[in-house]
Design an enzyme around this catalytic site. Structure first.
Site, mmCIF file in Angstrom:
data_model
loop_
_atom_site.group_PDB
_atom_site.id
_atom_site.type_symbol
_atom_site.label_atom_id
_atom_site.label_comp_id
_atom_site.label_asym_id
_atom_site.label_seq_id
_atom_site.Cartn_x
_atom_site.Cartn_y
_atom_site.Cartn_z
ATOM 1 N N GLN A 132 0.823 -1.204 0.000
ATOM 2 C CA GLN A 132 0.000 0.000 0.000
ATOM 3 C C GLN A 132 0.862 1.260 0.000
ATOM 4 O O GLN A 132 0.343 2.359 -0.106
ATOM 5 C CB GLN A 132 -0.904 0.019 1.242
ATOM 6 C CG GLN A 132 -1.928 -1.101 1.272
ATOM 7 C CD GLN A 132 -2.798 -1.113 2.518
ATOM 8 O OE1 GLN A 132 -2.973 -2.146 3.133
ATOM 9 N NE2 GLN A 132 -3.364 0.027 2.899
ATOM 10 N N ARG A 177 -8.514 -0.498 8.116
ATOM 11 C CA ARG A 177 -9.535 0.345 7.507
ATOM 12 C C ARG A 177 -9.892 1.487 8.443
ATOM 13 O O ARG A 177 -11.060 1.723 8.765
ATOM 14 C CB ARG A 177 -10.761 -0.483 7.136
ATOM 15 C CG ARG A 177 -11.543 0.191 6.027
ATOM 16 C CD ARG A 177 -12.522 -0.699 5.335
ATOM 17 N NE ARG A 177 -13.139 0.103 4.272
ATOM 18 C CZ ARG A 177 -13.894 -0.399 3.324
ATOM 19 N NH1 ARG A 177 -14.134 -1.672 3.261
ATOM 20 N NH2 ARG A 177 -14.416 0.383 2.401
ATOM 21 N N CYS A 178 -8.880 2.199 8.895
ATOM 22 C CA CYS A 178 -9.115 3.265 9.858
ATOM 23 C C CYS A 178 -7.891 4.143 9.903
ATOM 24 O O CYS A 178 -6.810 3.739 9.516
ATOM 25 C CB CYS A 178 -9.424 2.647 11.211
ATOM 26 S SG CYS A 178 -8.305 2.925 12.557
ATOM 27 N N GLU A 226 -12.914 4.841 5.010
ATOM 28 C CA GLU A 226 -12.947 4.151 6.289
ATOM 29 C C GLU A 226 -14.069 4.602 7.201
ATOM 30 O O GLU A 226 -14.308 3.994 8.248
ATOM 31 C CB GLU A 226 -11.592 4.353 6.973
ATOM 32 C CG GLU A 226 -10.477 3.695 6.181
ATOM 33 C CD GLU A 226 -9.108 4.287 6.416
ATOM 34 O OE1 GLU A 226 -9.028 5.435 6.865
ATOM 35 O OE2 GLU A 226 -8.119 3.597 6.143
#
Lengths: 788, 292, 154
Positions: free
Chosen positions: A225, A372-373, A742
């Protein structure tokens, strides 16, 4: 809606506000995506990793001779061998060091101990059975509480380490907060464990490392990523010259934070390729992915709210004990040891807060990735939204009214929070009003009042979250020293088509479309004429990558800014072409015209052509540029989610029977993609609330180490969602966007849990920790301690 | 994710398959749908030396109504018994269970007989079979025998097949009167094994009394558990909620669940109790011609 | 062992180990990488193919067992032009990272061959052996329904 954003471009141009169909989909729907495991290089070897079966043990010896003798086995790599290259340990993203292959001890079940390189992946797997490791087992420390109480040291190799504490940290003001609590009319408290979870993208992690023995060129195809940061880390870890390292992050099958860290497998495969002179592929199995790569959460939280007699919140305390696993490897800005947890004052207006955090080493896998945050925002949002609901219930007030009473008001923005954030914009009352209306909140409350007490129990849960995303301003935000700017390079070709290169990296978010739309908005070049390139460090400008909802706030802003730079050059070219003064030109999407004579204009395409064929004397040829964007502030997406559940009293199962999610992520670039992000996030939030967690037994054995036991929902369990939107643009982002990937994962877990607890409140139930498993609900209803 | 090596045999007829199994003896294992076996091999929890693949024995891929019973061939897939008219007519319990076995794709490949032979106490089919009094036809080169399901299911992953024998058919007796049945399964998600499940079966005489009853439980003992005592309480009686509650209490007391991540033993007992009551009520409604 | 499998209408032969999984046969022997691997336990469906028209998980079948059978993979969906499912997944944003997409489309194809107008729940039930981590399924369901409508309309 607070504000609407009507597109200024035509659908054909496809700028901001259009649901342009995704440019990346043609290859995906034809099975022509190119993921890491799809890459095959000539002479490529395959790697398999031997992992520790126990959680904590000293390694007395490793005998790999049987494996080495197997046909097809090229090499067996151990930690002792890596020590010879100074590669047995590597830095983590939180300034700790982590074993690549264990030399002294294993510290969690699943830790990497040795690796087999073979001509075939089946053979590599077979050969693992031919490696014998002599372990002397040690006490397994499986909770942070145990970790702080025991004398057994997990990190006995660390110089000066005398306890199992990974870090301590605090934010806010203790004295002001103490005063607020001393004066409180009522204090509401909650203890909760936000359990360990795992992002588990459908594609596991892996790499193909290709070191050219002649040129020394290192090419690593990586599930990354953050390819640029990874290149720099590889240079630092392996001592390789950075110009010879090229990270290619091809199509990525989902990331969710799991593909932010560097994992031992990448390092071993690269070292093996370096030594053997052949490409080496390593792709994890799902079990390996779950037991060893970056987990999320695992925060033991205690929180309290101080309330005055008018039911206004006056202060908040939060104390965190985090379970770090064996190494402190959180992926987070280095200044913030508990990530951005101190956003935990949420959507509410009060002046006193104090947060303390302590991390403990345990015999579990390291990680602490922002699943996801945005760096622990999920845990923060969960705590405050559970507390707000609990406060309302204790007071006997409707939880929506309690929130409305305490919300930061629209006119208070920019809002200075007691822990140091400056919220950019918001309209919390607007989102709440819309959510209540969409779900018929009063109607559901009416049904709840009239329900059959012996039948299914109705519960209504609310969460009004505020996120902080878009890391971040370089004065505060860096990861291992790398400032968290991001970049965009835009080249406009003579025929008016363009190529946009970014430092961020999509994992399914649709960057090839969304970022082209930003250029379309700024320059009027149709989105479909713009190719977007990411994930190849040789061919994109430096950036910190995609996670923590930062691509649109930072990379998107960089894209706007570089396009605007080119527009300024285009103005000069237009002046030349129109033989007018720059000041006499007007820009409207896609063209410059002479003020007062709209028939006298040149299009961006005309200008692009001129940049290469007819540029004025003294001007550099070409129309291209690069911009590194350092955001002035974070962005603060928000929303209100309302969930209605029905609980079966016999078996404790609960079902979402209605759900509304109102999101405000500022200006929506591609509404279709934004909604896709939201339904995906709501599902991951549901997963964590309902079923998805990793637990361990007392010996540190991971329970839930594959998709039979680590439960991720199918379409059948997943609730059906109704989506609503308000639009409150970010005042500092060039196009007013805030980031949305998110929000729903951050905001929704508390809504689900609040709904279940709401249903059971009259039965004396005040809390159930996630996942809200049926037996926990049944236990709460029947007064049975139904752990785990 | 990579299974260990094995010798592969692909017989073209049942006789050929039986000869090969006879020859291999303990070293031979039947590969039917492979939906339990192959995952175990991939996780290296199983390493059979020889696999005898029966997927070419397409004559065994049947679900049919024979004279006295429903007959399910060894190669019938789970999907073949979902929404199948013979199954619905003869065994409502089986019809009720069929959609809840594994997931749709696994059902397309896995076989009913293979799952029964696997004897996983968390598996669904053996509870159904115990409740409805099914039999297993075992065949070898020396002939055939019909084994009552209660004798076939020995224990945890253990059946009573002899070396060289394979399951060729499952037989489910036709109810004598008006029958109903249900399979109520608590699972954590689609594709999951049961946390607890109850198979129920009621066969009603013309006077409305229970002529035959079946209750069997999944995942709450070391094997699928037939609750004979509870069944006997129902037989000859006129069904009533009170009677069902008594039978359910007996079923809950009979099981021996373990406490684990799916919940404490007392929770699972409570679920067995509730689902037995509900299952019997559903079976009754169906037998009486009401809603199933 | 020598096996011959008809993949997307073309007979493909190879000499393989008996333990080679069908998914590895497709991906590595034949180099068709649209069929993916997402788990080790027959749970995720990323490897879904159609075996004689029926969706199965190709990670849980030996390639030798497919000898003489027909297998369809995502690469076989397009027939001159994109299959209606490929179009509808694109138009309804039925995919994000694309990893589960081949499996979802193939299950959708088998479903639509039986029923071109499935309800929301019927689609959810049909795809319940396939995991998606990105979309929350909403748009996958929509995509399959839209493809059904398109097929029906033709």
């Amino acid at each position: 809606m607070t504000t609407t954003h009507d597109p200024i471009t035509t659908f054909e141009v496809g700028g901001v506000g259009h649901s342009v169909l995704r440019k990346e989909d043609d290859r995906f729907v034809q099975g022509a995506g190119n993921y890491v495991d799809d890459i095959v290089l000539k002479g490529m070897l395959h790697m398999a990793i031997l992992r520790s079966p126990v959680a904590h043990a000293r390694i007395l010896g490793i005998d790999a001779s049987e494996a080495e003798a197997m046909e097809g086995v090229v090499a067996v790599v151990t930690g002792a061998m890596l020590e010879g290259y100074n590669l047995a340990w590597m830095p983590t993203l939180s300034g700790d060091t982590q074993a690549v292959l264990a030399t002294d001890k294993v510290r969690y079940q699943g830790q990497e101990v040795a690796a087999v390189i073979a001509t075939d992946p089946y053979i590599a797997k077979d050969a693992l059975a031919g490696i014998f490791v002599d372990y002397e087992e040690l006490e397994a420390i499986t909770t942070p509480q145990q970790s702080l109480a025991t004398e057994t040291l997990i990190r006995d190799e660390k110089e000066g380490q005398t306890d199992n504490v990974a870090y301590t940290w605090e934010a806010g003001d203790a004295a002001i907060t103490d005063a607020a609590f001393a004066a409180a009319h009522r204090v509401v408290s909650l203890e909760s464990h936000y359990p360990r979870s795992h992002p588990s993208p459908l594609e596991t992690c892996g790499c193909v490392s290709d070191v050219n023995p002649i040129t020394g060129q290192v090419t690593i195809y990586l599930t990354s990523q953050a390819p640029h940061a990874h290149r720099t880390l590889f240079a630092l870890v392996a001592g390789l010259p950075e110009e010879k390292i090229r990270i290619i992050s091809p199509d990525i099958g989902g990331g969710f934070g799991n593909k932010v860290p560097i994992y031992p497998g990448y390092v071993v495969a690269t070292a093996a390729s370096l030594v053997l002179g052949k490409p080496v592929k390593w792709v994890e199995s799902r079990s390996e992915n779950i037991i060893s790569t970056g987990f999320g959460r695992d925060y033991h939280m205690t929180g309290s709210l101080a309330l005055d007699e008018d039911n206004r919140i006056t202060g908040m305390r939060a104390a965190i004990l985090s379970d770090q696993g064996a190494f402190f490897a959180d992926a987070q800005p280095s200044k913030f040891k508990a990530g951005l947890f101190h956003i935990c004052t949420g959507s509410y207006d009060f002046g006193a807060a104090h947060v303390t955090a302590k991390g403990a080493f345990t015999n579990k896998a390291p990680g602490g990735v922002a699943y996801r945050c945005s760096f622990r925002v999920t845990e923060a949002s969960y705590l405050i939204e559970r507390l707000a609901d609990k406060a309302a219930h204790e007071i006997g007030m409707d939880p929506t009214e309690f929130r409305e009473l305490n919300f930061i008001k629209k006119e208070q923005f920019p809002y200075h929070s007691p822990t140091g954030f400056v919220y950019d914009s918001g309209d919390y009352h607007g989102a709440m009003t819309l959510a209540k209306e969409m779900i018929d909140y009063d109607g559901w409350r009416e049904k709840q009042r009239n329900q059959d007490p012996d039948g299914k129990l109705i519960g209504i849960g609310i969460a009004s979250f505020t996120e902080v995303v878009g890391a971040g301003p370089s004065k505060d935000y860096d990861i291992v020293g790398l400032k968290m700017f991001d970049s965009a390079e835009l080249r406009i070709h003579p025929t008016g088509k363009a190529i946009l290169k970014l430092g961020v990296k999509s994992q399914g978010q649709g960057h090839e479309t969304t970022f082209a739309q930003i250029v379309a908005e700024e320059l009027g070049i149709p989105a479909n004429d713009i190719k977007v390139i990411e994930g190849d460090t040789d061919n994109t400008p430096y950036g910190l990558g995609t996670y923590a909802s930062r691509s649109t706030p930072v990379g998107g802003a960089a894209t706007s800014m570089v396009a605007r730079k080119l527009r300024e050059k285009a103005r000069k070219l237009a002046a030349h072409l129109l033989e007018a003064s720059e000041d006499d030109l007007e820009w409207e999407v896609g063209k410059f015209s002479v003020k007062g004579s709209p028939e006298s204009f040149v299009t961006i395409q005309d200008i692009a052509f001129a940049a290469y064929t007819n540029h004025p004397e003294g001007m550099e040829a070409g129309l291209e540029g690069v911009h590194y964007y350092d955001p002035p502030n974070m962005t603060y997406p928000f929303g209100t989610y309302i969930v209605v559940v029905e609980i079966d009293q016999d078996d404790g199962t609960w079902e979402v029977v209605d759900m509304v999610a109102v999101d405000d992520c500022g200006v929506r670039i591609n509404p279709m993609i934004v909604e896709g992000q939201i339904t995906g996030g709501l599902t991951e939030g549901f997963a964590k609330a309902n079923m998805q967690w990793i637990s361990f037994d007392d010996n540190g054995n991971c329970i839930g180490s594959n998709f039979m036991d680590y439960l991720v929902p199918t379409a059948w369990e997943t609730p059906k969602f109704k989506l609503g939107e308000t639009v409150t643009p970010s005042p500092h982002h060039p196009i007013g966007a805030k980031g949305v990937g998110e929000s729903a994962t951050v905001g929704s877990p508390a809504a689900y849990v609040n709904a279940v607890v709401d249903a059971l409140w009259s039965r004396g139930v005040t809390n159930i920790d996630m996942p809200v498993l049926p037996h926990r609900v049944w236990g709460a209803l029947n007064g049975v301690d139904a752990k785990p | 994710m990579y299974p260990p090596a094995f010798e592969y045999w692909s017989p073209k007829s049942l006789d050929e398959a039986l000869s090969k199994l006879q020859e291999l003896g303990h070293d031979g294992r039947v590969l039917a749908g492979g939906q339990s076996l192959i995952p175990m091999m991939k996780l290296r929890l199983a390493a059979p030396a020889n696999l005898v693949d029966i997927n070419n024995l397409t004559d065994l891929a049947y679900v049919r109504a024979d004279n006295g019973h429903l007959a399910i061939g060894a190669l019938a897939r789970h999907a073949d018994v979902v929404d199948n008219d013979h199954v619905k007519t003869i065994s409502p319990t089986m019809a009720s269970a069929a959609p809840w076995v594994a997931d749709p794709l696994v059902r397309n490949r896995g076989t009913v007989a293979g799952s029964i032979a696997h004897c996983d106490p968390e598996g669904d089919w053996n509870s159904v079979m115990l409740a409805v009094g099914a039999s297993v036809v075992a065949t070898s080169t020396s002939g055939q025998r019909v084994i009552p399901i209660g004798d076939f299911v020995v224990d945890f992953f253990t059946n009573s097949l002899a070396e060289g024998e394979m399951v060729t058919e499952i037989q489910i007796p036709r109810p004598t009167g008006s029958a109903g049945g249900a399979y109520l399964k608590l699972e954590r998600k689609i594709g999951d094994y049961a946390t607890a499940a109850v198979a129920t079966f009621l066969d009603l005489a013309t006077d409305g009394t229970v002529s035959n009853a079946g209750i069997a439980l999944t995942a709450v003992a070391s094997k699928n558990l037939k609750v004979t005592e509870a069944e006997q309480m129902l037989i000859g009686q006129t069904p009533s909620p009170e009677l069902f509650a008594e039978a359910a209490a007996v079923a809950a007391a009979a099981c021996d669940p373990e406490s684990d991540v799916r919940g404490p033993a007392e929770y699972k007992r409570a679920v067995i109790n509730a689902y037995t009551k509900r299952g019997l009520a559903k079976a009754l409604a169906q037998a009486q011609g009401g809603a199933s | 062992m020598k096996v011959t499998v008809t993949i997307n209408g073309t007979a493909q032969s190879a000499d393989i180990e008996s333990r080679k999984l069908l998914v590895d046969f497709i991906r590595t022997e034949l180099g068709m990488t649209g069929t993916h691997i997402g788990c080790d336990t027959t749970s995720c469906g990323a490897c879904t193919v159609l075996l004689d028209g029926t969706p199965i998980k190709s990670c849980t079948m030996f390639a030798v067992s497919a000898d003489g059978h027909e297998v369809q993979t995502v690469e076989g969906l397009k027939n001159g032009e994109l299959h209606p499912l490929q179009v509808s997944f694109k138009e309804n944003h039925g995919l994000q990272c694309g990893f589960c997409t081949p499996g979802m489309m193939l299950v959708g194809k088998a479903l639509l061959e039986k029923n071109t107008s499935p309800t929301d729940d019927e689609v959810r039930w049909a795809i319940s052996g396939n995991l998606c981590r990105c979309t929350g399924y909403t748009n996958i369901v929509k995509s399959i329904q839209a493809a059904g409508a398109a097929i029906e309309g033709n």
